[in-house]
Design a protein around this motif. Structure first.
Motif, PDB file in Angstrom:
ATOM      1  N   GLN A 111     -30.050 -20.372  18.123  1.00 45.87           N
ATOM      2  CA  GLN A 111     -31.184 -21.150  17.616  1.00 45.87           C
ATOM      3  C   GLN A 111     -32.484 -20.348  17.602  1.00 45.87           C
ATOM      4  O   GLN A 111     -33.378 -20.631  16.810  1.00 45.87           O
ATOM      5  CB  GLN A 111     -31.393 -22.405  18.472  1.00 45.87           C
ATOM      6  CG  GLN A 111     -30.313 -23.448  18.304  1.00 45.87           C
ATOM      7  CD  GLN A 111     -30.538 -24.597  19.250  1.00 45.87           C
ATOM      8  OE1 GLN A 111     -31.445 -25.395  19.038  1.00 45.87           O
ATOM      9  NE2 GLN A 111     -29.727 -24.696  20.292  1.00 45.87           N
ATOM     10  N   LYS A 112     -32.605 -19.351  18.480  1.00 49.58           N
ATOM     11  CA  LYS A 112     -33.822 -18.554  18.565  1.00 49.58           C
ATOM     12  C   LYS A 112     -33.899 -17.469  17.488  1.00 49.58           C
ATOM     13  O   LYS A 112     -34.953 -16.846  17.333  1.00 49.58           O
ATOM     14  CB  LYS A 112     -33.933 -17.900  19.944  1.00 49.58           C
ATOM     15  CG  LYS A 112     -34.239 -18.887  21.037  1.00 49.58           C
ATOM     16  CD  LYS A 112     -34.351 -18.194  22.385  1.00 49.58           C
ATOM     17  CE  LYS A 112     -34.635 -19.204  23.481  1.00 49.58           C
ATOM     18  NZ  LYS A 112     -34.655 -18.577  24.802  1.00 49.58           N
ATOM     19  N   GLN A 113     -32.833 -17.247  16.755  1.00 50.47           N
ATOM     20  CA  GLN A 113     -32.856 -16.209  15.726  1.00 50.47           C
ATOM     21  C   GLN A 113     -33.756 -16.667  14.578  1.00 50.47           C
ATOM     22  O   GLN A 113     -33.660 -17.788  14.086  1.00 50.47           O
ATOM     23  CB  GLN A 113     -31.439 -15.898  15.235  1.00 50.47           C
ATOM     24  CG  GLN A 113     -30.513 -15.427  16.340  1.00 50.47           C
ATOM     25  CD  GLN A 113     -31.117 -14.346  17.206  1.00 50.47           C
ATOM     26  OE1 GLN A 113     -31.499 -13.295  16.721  1.00 50.47           O
ATOM     27  NE2 GLN A 113     -31.223 -14.616  18.506  1.00 50.47           N
ATOM     28  N   ARG A 114     -34.608 -15.787  14.140  1.00 50.63           N
ATOM     29  CA  ARG A 114     -35.691 -16.124  13.216  1.00 50.63           C
ATOM     30  C   ARG A 114     -35.235 -16.762  11.904  1.00 50.63           C
ATOM     31  O   ARG A 114     -35.852 -17.699  11.421  1.00 50.63           O
ATOM     32  CB  ARG A 114     -36.511 -14.874  12.948  1.00 50.63           C
ATOM     33  CG  ARG A 114     -37.757 -15.134  12.158  1.00 50.63           C
ATOM     34  CD  ARG A 114     -38.611 -13.888  12.085  1.00 50.63           C
ATOM     35  NE  ARG A 114     -39.814 -14.138  11.362  1.00 50.63           N
ATOM     36  CZ  ARG A 114     -40.988 -14.375  11.921  1.00 50.63           C
ATOM     37  NH1 ARG A 114     -41.097 -14.361  13.230  1.00 50.63           N
ATOM     38  NH2 ARG A 114     -42.047 -14.582  11.187  1.00 50.63           N
ATOM     39  N   LYS A 152     -28.316 -21.638  22.418  1.00 48.65           N
ATOM     40  CA  LYS A 152     -29.757 -21.374  22.569  1.00 48.65           C
ATOM     41  C   LYS A 152     -30.121 -20.036  21.927  1.00 48.65           C
ATOM     42  O   LYS A 152     -31.143 -19.924  21.241  1.00 48.65           O
ATOM     43  CB  LYS A 152     -30.161 -21.396  24.043  1.00 48.65           C
ATOM     44  CG  LYS A 152     -30.258 -22.795  24.603  1.00 48.65           C
ATOM     45  CD  LYS A 152     -30.683 -22.798  26.056  1.00 48.65           C
ATOM     46  CE  LYS A 152     -30.672 -24.234  26.565  1.00 48.65           C
ATOM     47  NZ  LYS A 152     -30.934 -24.340  27.979  1.00 48.65           N
ATOM     48  N   PHE A 153     -29.305 -19.025  22.168  1.00 41.19           N
ATOM     49  CA  PHE A 153     -29.548 -17.703  21.580  1.00 41.19           C
ATOM     50  C   PHE A 153     -29.519 -17.798  20.053  1.00 41.19           C
ATOM     51  O   PHE A 153     -30.407 -17.276  19.373  1.00 41.19           O
ATOM     52  CB  PHE A 153     -28.499 -16.705  22.077  1.00 41.19           C
ATOM     53  CG  PHE A 153     -28.677 -15.329  21.525  1.00 41.19           C
ATOM     54  CD1 PHE A 153     -29.543 -14.431  22.138  1.00 41.19           C
ATOM     55  CD2 PHE A 153     -27.981 -14.918  20.395  1.00 41.19           C
ATOM     56  CE1 PHE A 153     -29.717 -13.149  21.630  1.00 41.19           C
ATOM     57  CE2 PHE A 153     -28.150 -13.650  19.875  1.00 41.19           C
ATOM     58  CZ  PHE A 153     -29.020 -12.757  20.495  1.00 41.19           C
TER      59      PHE A 153
END
Length: 172
Positions: free
Chosen positions: A67-70, A64-65
């Motif tokens: 995937q959240k990276q821009r 999840k972390f």
């Protein structure tokens, strides 16, 4: 793809973690790998849990972390059997890396980087590594059951005797 990376290190049990060698050794190796590739490690995830089933807490937090990276994220794991031992996680990683291109998955000891640009051969190799990793817990379970059955055939209780009964020395 950005140069941001996360590291995931795993051992199978609390007992392995308490021995104190595997996770620190994995982290040293993975941090050196990231440095050699010019990747900036922004978060480290560690876990002491079997990977035979989907649903590991830190594994899911790590994905999840990432995937959240821009601009995407590199996910670095020592080798496939530290990453997964079940087909559900394999399918999820194929989706995130190959189909969606959200992560670049690095398995340095397996000499493999899986991403949107992976060749059919690289994807096949990932499937093969996953197949071997998934076979291990199934085979181990089968061998343990075989040993317990043999112990019972010889007249021994396959586990510690219930309260009120005496354990006798096993012949196996």
């Amino acid at each position: 793809m950005t140069n941001k990376a996360v590291i995931y290190a795993r051992v199978s049990s609390k007992e392995q973690e308490e021995q104190g060698y595997s996770i620190p050794a994995q982290l040293d190796f993975l941090q050196n790998y990231a440095k050699s590739k010019g990747l900036e490690v922004i978060k480290i995830f560690t876990e002491s849990m079997t990977a035979k089933d989907a649903g590991r807490i830190e594994f899911n937090k790590m994905l999840k972390f990432a995937q959240k990276q821009r601009y995407g994220c590199h996910v670095i794991i020592e080798k496939n059997d530290r990453l997964l031992r079940n087909e559900d996680d394999e399918a999820l990683l194929i989706k995130l890396a190959v189909k969606q291109g959200l992560i670049d998955l690095h398995l340095p000891k397996d000499h493999l980087i899986l991403n949107r640009d992976s060749t059919p051969h690289e994807i096949f190799m990932f499937h093969m590594l996953c197949g071997m990793s998934c076979m291990y817990p199934r085979n181990l379970s089968r061998e343990i059951k075989k040993g317990l059955d043999k112990k019972a055939d010889l007249g021994d209780y396959p586990f510690k005797a219930p309260i009120g009964y005496k354990d006798r020395k096993s012949v196996v």
